[in-house]
Write an enzyme that holds these catalytic residues in place. Structure first.
Site, PDB file in Angstrom:
ATOM      1  N   GLU A  27      12.606   4.491  -0.557  1.00 56.01           N
ATOM      2  CA  GLU A  27      12.834   5.226   0.682  1.00 56.01           C
ATOM      3  C   GLU A  27      11.802   4.859   1.748  1.00 56.01           C
ATOM      4  O   GLU A  27      12.143   4.671   2.914  1.00 56.01           O
ATOM      5  CB  GLU A  27      12.831   6.735   0.401  1.00 56.01           C
ATOM      6  CG  GLU A  27      14.164   7.192  -0.200  1.00 56.01           C
ATOM      7  CD  GLU A  27      14.072   8.499  -0.978  1.00 56.01           C
ATOM      8  OE1 GLU A  27      15.117   8.948  -1.471  1.00 56.01           O
ATOM      9  OE2 GLU A  27      12.975   9.057  -1.112  1.00 56.01           O
ATOM     10  N   ASP A  42       7.146  19.514 -13.021  1.00 50.64           N
ATOM     11  CA  ASP A  42       6.418  18.260 -13.226  1.00 50.64           C
ATOM     12  C   ASP A  42       5.244  18.422 -14.182  1.00 50.64           C
ATOM     13  O   ASP A  42       4.725  17.434 -14.708  1.00 50.64           O
ATOM     14  CB  ASP A  42       5.859  17.732 -11.891  1.00 50.64           C
ATOM     15  CG  ASP A  42       6.961  17.248 -10.971  1.00 50.64           C
ATOM     16  OD1 ASP A  42       8.137  17.423 -11.318  1.00 50.64           O
ATOM     17  OD2 ASP A  42       6.638  16.693  -9.917  1.00 50.64           O
ATOM     18  N   PHE A  68       9.337  23.956  -6.378  1.00 50.52           N
ATOM     19  CA  PHE A  68      10.698  24.356  -6.743  1.00 50.52           C
ATOM     20  C   PHE A  68      10.717  25.270  -7.965  1.00 50.52           C
ATOM     21  O   PHE A  68      11.442  26.257  -8.004  1.00 50.52           O
ATOM     22  CB  PHE A  68      11.559  23.112  -7.017  1.00 50.52           C
ATOM     23  CG  PHE A  68      11.964  22.388  -5.776  1.00 50.52           C
ATOM     24  CD1 PHE A  68      12.799  22.997  -4.853  1.00 50.52           C
ATOM     25  CD2 PHE A  68      11.516  21.101  -5.508  1.00 50.52           C
ATOM     26  CE1 PHE A  68      13.188  22.339  -3.691  1.00 50.52           C
ATOM     27  CE2 PHE A  68      11.900  20.435  -4.357  1.00 50.52           C
ATOM     28  CZ  PHE A  68      12.731  21.055  -3.448  1.00 50.52           C
ATOM     29  N   GLY A 101       1.708  28.208  -8.470  1.00 51.34           N
ATOM     30  CA  GLY A 101       2.416  27.085  -7.857  1.00 51.34           C
ATOM     31  C   GLY A 101       3.690  27.536  -7.156  1.00 51.34           C
ATOM     32  O   GLY A 101       4.532  28.200  -7.752  1.00 51.34           O
TER      33      GLY A 101
END
Lengths: 426, 426
Positions: free
Chosen positions: A168, A297, A11, A8
C-alpha cells in the site's frame, strides 16, 4: 460488582468494552496510552497525505461515552500482579476481577533497533505524520538541490517488507509521484522518482495466492514501483540501505517488515512465542489464570489451524466480541465455549483504483476488487463521526488525483530554544 | 527576464505571487520555511479540535502550480544583501531584481522568552496541535488524579491577551467544557473547569467599540469564562501564572498577547519600529531601495491614518495585490501610485453561534453577526480544495456539539530511544 480491566483501545479492546457496556453489575475500566482509537487499515492513507489523522481516529472516551459503566483512563500499565489481581499504572494501582490484555504489537527491527531512526514503521498517528513529513520533505529537498547525485538520493524511496502495508505504501508513493505531484515542481520531474519495494522472501504477499501476488506486482510496475524479492536488508543508515553486497542511496526508507507483540506479556513471565505473543488457551485465557485473557495482535492462538491466527483487524474484533460474551455468560453461570475465528477473506489495495480480494476460493483483482475493498472499509469505519466526510474526501481525491493533507508539520513547536533543564507541563 | 523574489507564503506573499503569475518576462521565486499556506483566521479552530490542520492549510506549491513562471522553494532566508541584490538562503544564494518581504510576525513575550515553554502562542500548525495536546491532556490528567488540589490545577485554563485570538480561544475552551466533553468523563465534571482571560489593559478588544466589547464579555460569561482586565502577567511557570501579588495555579496557559515582526528586517539594518516592523514608504518600498518592498505583519505603514495599519489578513492581502500590480505597471513604464487600504470592517467570534461585526458605523452582535462571520470566512477560504468539506464539518459540529479532531498526538514518533549522537535524515 465485577471489575473488568481492559488494557488497550484497539479493535480487540474496543469491541470487548462495547460488549460489556451497559451490562448490570459489571464495571469496566479501559486504559490506553493514547487518547484515540485508530482505524489501522487506513493509517497508510495518513502517511501518504490522502487523509487527515482525525478522519481515521476518534477519542476512545467519546466512542464509549454512551456506556455509563465504562470508565476510560489515559495512561500506561507498567506491570501486572496476576495473583493479587492488580495492574500497576503510572498513575496508581487498578484492581480487577477480569483482565483483558489487548496491547497490540509494534514493529520489530530484528535486533537492529538503531534502524528505526532511518526507517520509521507505521503503527501510530505519530509515525504516520513522520512518514508524511519525510516523503514530502524529500521532494522539497530534491527541488532545492543543485547536485544531481543528491537529487537522485532524495527521489529514491525504499520500502522494506512486501506485506499488505508495504504494498500500500509503495503503490501510494508511486501514484503520488506520477499524478499528484507531477506538475508542482520546476527543477525536478517527480515522475522520475525511484520506488523500490524490498521483500526478504521469495515472493511478496505470501498470505495471498501466487496468482494474486503476481497481479499486484504488475499493478505496482505500472505505477513505477520495482519489487525486489529475495532481498533481505543487511544495513540501514542515513545514506540508504544495503542488501548484502548491493547498496542503494535513498533519503527515505520506510519499514513495513517484522512485528513484535507488546512487551507486557513477556514482562509478566507469561508463556510467549518468538514474536513475544502470549500463548493462549482455546478460550483466549492464560494457562493458570482463567480470569486473564489476551487478545488481538498480542495473542498467539493456535487451536484452530495449528498456526497462529494472523494479526489482523477481523481477528481482533471477533476476539473482543467473544471475550465480552464469555464474561457475560460466566456471570450468568453458563459454561465457556472455545473461540472460533470466522475467516471472511483478505484484501489489499494498490494505488487509487486497484485491489486484490480473496474470499475462500474466490479470487478477484482490479477495479471491482477495489470497490469491494472500499465498501468494506467504509462499513467498518463505524463509530467515526465522519464516515460521510471521508467518503466525500475520497471521492474528491479520486476525481482530481489531489491529496489534501500534503502538510509538512515539524515536531518542534517552539520558536525559542527551550531551556535544557526543565520539563514542559503535561 | 525580471526576477522577483518573494519571501513568505502568507496572505501577502501569496497574493503578490498570484498577481505576478503568468506575467510575461517575469520570473517569480517564492521561498517559505514551511510547505503550506495557512488560513490564519481559523487556526484557533485547529487548536480547539474543531478542524483538522489540512482543512485550513494547503501546499503553497500546489496553490501556485498553475503559474509556470512561479517557482516555490522550501527553505529559510538567512540574510539579505540589498546592494548586491541577493538573498542568502540555507540552500544557496537567490538573486533578484525586485524583493518582496512578507515574513509575518511571531509572538513576543516582552523580554520573557522563557515563558514560551509554559504558554505557547498560536501562529503555526505546530503550535496549534501543541495547544490541542495540552488542553485535551489536562482533562485526561484531571480524570486520572486522586488529588483534589491537582484536579483543580488541571481544570484551570488561563489565556493571556484579550484581543480577538484570546477571545476565540477562551470561548472555545468554555464551550468545549460545557457541551462537547460534558458526558465523556466519570471522575470529573468538565463543566467545573475554570477559564480565565487575562487582559493587561483596562478593557478587552480595544480595536472594537466599548459597546461590542461589553457584549463579548457577557457572551463569554455565559460560557463560563471570566475576563480579568487590568491584569498584567508578571510571571509564568510550570505551576501557573502570577499577576502582581495574585497567583493562579493552572496546568494550561495560552499566550495571545504581544506580537513581534520577523527579525529579518532588523538584521538587514532597515529602519524598524518598536515591534520590529520595517518602516515603509507610501508605496511599501524601503527608503533608498525602491526595488525592495515589505508587506503584511512585517511592515509598519503609517501614511494613511498616522498609526500603523493592523496586522490583519485584509491588510496583507491588499498589500500583496498592490505590489504585484505596481511591478506590472512599472514594467509597462507607468508611474507608482501610493498604497491605499480599503477598510471593510472587523469581526470576532465567540463560541459556536455568536460574533461581533463592525463595518464603519454599523455594529452587530449575536447570531446574525456570526452568520456574516461564517460567510466571510468561508468565502476567503478559496484556494483550499475542501471549502465544501469544511462547511459540512462545521454544520456537523454545529448540530451535534462534537469536535471531530480531539486527538492527542505526541511529538515523539520513535518507540526506541534514539542514539544521542546521530541526526535523523531530513
Amino acid at each position: 460488582m465485577t471489575r473488568v480491566l481492559i488494557v488497550g483501545g484497539g479493535f480487540a479492546g474496543m469491541n470487548a468494552a462495547k460488549g460489556l457496556g451497559g451490562v448490570k453489575d459489571v464495571e469496566v475500566t479501559l486504559v490506553d496510552r493514547s487518547n484515540h482509537h485508530l482505524f489501522q487499515p487506513l493509517l497508510y492513507q495518513v502517511a501518504m497525505a490522502g487523509l487527515s489523522p482525525a478522519d481515521i481516529a476518534a477519542p476512545i472516551r467519546s466512542m464509549l461515552s454512551g456506556y455509563r459503566n465504562v470508565r476510560v483512563l489515559q495512561g500506561e500499565i507498567r506491570s501486572l500482579e496476576l495473583n493479587r489481581k492488580v495492574a500497576v499504572a503510572e498513575f496508581g494501582e487498578v484492581p480487577f476481577d477480569y483482565l483483558i490484555l489487548a496491547c497490540g504489537a509494534k514493529h520489530s527491527y530484528f535486533g537492529h533497533d538503531e534502524w528505526e531512526e532511518y526507517a520509521p514503521g507505521l503503527k501510530s498517528l505519530e509515525q504516520a505524520t513522520e512518514i508524511r513529513r519525510r516523503v514530502l520533505s524529500a521532494y522539497e529537498a530534491a527541488e532545492r538541490t543543485t547536485s544531481a547525485e543528491d537529487r537522485k538520493r532524495y527521489l529514491t524511496f525504499v520500502i522494506v517488507g512486501g506485506g499488505p502495508t508495504g504494498v500500500e505504501l509503495a503503490g501510494a508513493i508511486g501514484e503520488m509521484s506520477r499524478f499528484t505531484l507531477a506538475k508542482d515542481f520546476r527543477n525536478i520531474d517527480p515522475t522520475q522518482a525511484r520506488v523500490i519495494l524490498l521483500e526478504a522472501g521469495p515472493r511478496m504477499l505470501p498470505m495471498f495466492s501466487e496468482q494474486s501476488a503476481a497481479k499486484v506486482a504488475r499493478d505496482l510496475e505500472q505505477l513505477g514501483v520495482q519489487v525486489w524479492t529475495s532481498s533481505a536488508v543487511t544495513k540501514i543508515d542515513a545514506d540508504g540501505v544495503e542488501i548484502g553486497a548491493e547498496r542503494i542511496r535513498a533519503a527515505t526508507v520506510l519499514w513495513a517488515a517484522g512485528v513484535q507483540a507488546s512487551p507486557l506479556g513477556k514482562a509478566t513471565a507469561l508463556e510467549v512465542d518468538r514474536q513475544g505473543r502470549v500463548v493462549v488457551e482455546p478460550d483466549l485465557s492464560v494457562k493458570g489464570h482463567p480470569n486473564v485473557f489476551v487478545l488481538g495482535d498480542q495473542a498467539c492462538f493456535t487451536h484452530q489451524t495449528g498456526k497462529p491466527l494472523p494479526g489482523t483487524a477481523p481477528v481482533a474484533m471477533q476476539q473482543g466480541h467473544y471475550v465480552a460474551r464469555l464474561i457475560r455468560d460466566e456471570l450468568a453461570n453458563k459454561a465457556r465455549q472455545p473461540f472460533k475465528f470466522v475467516d471472511k477473506g483478505q484484501m489489499a489495495t494498490i494505488g487509487r483504483s486497484r485491489a486484490i480480494v480473496e474470499i475462500g476460493r474466490l479470487k478477484m483483482a482490479g477495479f471491482v476488487a477495489w470497490l469491494i475493498w472500499l465498501v468494506v472499509h467504509i462499513y467498518y469505519l463505524t463509530g467515526f463521526k465522519n464516515r460521510l466526510l471521508v467518503v466525500l474526501q475520497w471521492a474528491w481525491s479520486y476525481l482530481t488525483f489531489h491529496r489534501g493533507a500534503r502538510l509538512i508539520v515539524n515536531k518542534e513547536w517552539r520558536l525559542q530554544t527551550p531551556p535544557p533543564s526543565s520539563d514542559p507541563p503535561k
